[in-house]
Design an enzyme around this catalytic site. Sequence first.
Site, PDB file in Angstrom:
ATOM      1  N   HIS A 404       0.822  -1.219   0.000  1.00 46.88           N
ATOM      2  CA  HIS A 404       0.000   0.000   0.000  1.00 46.88           C
ATOM      3  C   HIS A 404       0.850   1.260   0.000  1.00 46.88           C
ATOM      4  O   HIS A 404       0.344   2.363  -0.233  1.00 46.88           O
ATOM      5  CB  HIS A 404      -0.925   0.001   1.227  1.00 46.88           C
ATOM      6  N   ASP A 408      -2.539   2.390  -4.212  1.00 44.88           N
ATOM      7  CA  ASP A 408      -3.723   2.307  -3.378  1.00 44.88           C
ATOM      8  C   ASP A 408      -4.631   1.168  -3.839  1.00 44.88           C
ATOM      9  O   ASP A 408      -4.357   0.468  -4.818  1.00 44.88           O
ATOM     10  CB  ASP A 408      -4.470   3.640  -3.404  1.00 44.88           C
TER      11      ASP A 408
END
Length: 431
Positions: A404, A408
């Site tokens: 992450h 995203d």
Amino acid sequence: MAENIIMPKLGMAMVEGTVIAWKKREGEAVKKGEGIVDISSEKIEMEVEAAADGVLLKIEVPAGGVVPYGTVLGVIGQPGELAATPAVVAEANAKAESAATLAIADGQSAATGTSAGASIAATAVLERPRDGVKISPVARKIAEEAGFDFTTIAGTGPQGRITKEDVERAIKAAQETAAPPKAAQAAPVAIAVETTDRAAESQPERIPVAGMRKVIAERMYQSLQQSAQLTITMQADITELLQLKEKLSPEIESRYQLKPSVTDWIARAVVLALAKHKQMNSALLDDRIELYDDIHLGVAVALDKGLVVPVVRHAGKMTLVELSRQLKSVSARAKQNQLAPEEMKGSTFTITNLGSYGVDTFTPVLNPPETGILGIGAAKDTPVFVGDELQRRSLLPLSLTFDHRVLDGAPAAAFLATVRSYLEAPHSLLI
């Protein structure tokens, strides 16, 4: 002439190796070219062959020993011979040092008395250079973190090397010596009962974390500690893919002597999707994200003693048949322990398949420093509405773990959706 058996260097990154098992005992005859000891380094295991005919005169490093490359593991020669191994040299040096110490002590005793000579001898021993002490890197680290002087420890490892266990025992002994007497005498009845219960229990088998398992443990821990991992899942309808695979398999096998597996078709879908989503074919290095044009696909292969990830380089430039051939080649050589160290590094994305074990979705751990890894589950026939009609369809679970820090959830989901779209339109994988 006696021949030393040396811990070889397997690859440029190798620092130390582990002796797995000796195939001969001391005093047994050996022939040139005969396997004499099994060793491992990181994710590679190999058999070291005897360099000459003779007898295994000495085993310097027992099974389970971890030593730097270049270390003498044992000696082959004729009965009565002995090579200049570190143990032999150390013994000779010890004798010479002992004689010198005695001479110094005798000289000082004549001049200033026995007590002064003893003091000088003791000082000579205590002030030996710390770098001259043989100690494993792990043992040194434990001692230094505890503030313990490891030069006072008598090593029990090969050639008197101080091991991790030696340091832990010494620290524990020092702590027990410094503990208040009352603590040792507290609750005598409870201690007696506990000791009796423990004695009645069977002792667990203790397996050293070394070789391949040690590397896997370190890399997986590092992966989870140094990245922000998140897993998302999706199902792909591979009914048409299975039908197309079944239809084309005889022709492909006849023409190329090859039968692509479902994993090969999925790998093809992955590399095509990576070409469209370069952010997934990347790595976060220091303070920058590196996006790669070349796709080097890693494939997790389970072995009896662990896991390896051989790499198919430039997978994005291969056809389905070429990719299938390479995947089968590296997987077969991985299971036969025939991979070179260079074939297990440099991947930009990895796939791992637990479908054969009946696993549905799971959370694969990233292979550092990659941004993504795709887990493949077991396809299952499931009733699905297609329009108003209820049909039996084969649904394949996919589990994507991504970093992450690099991207995203939305772009990661878009990549996984692209993989699914290729799998659900299987003719596109042939182009």
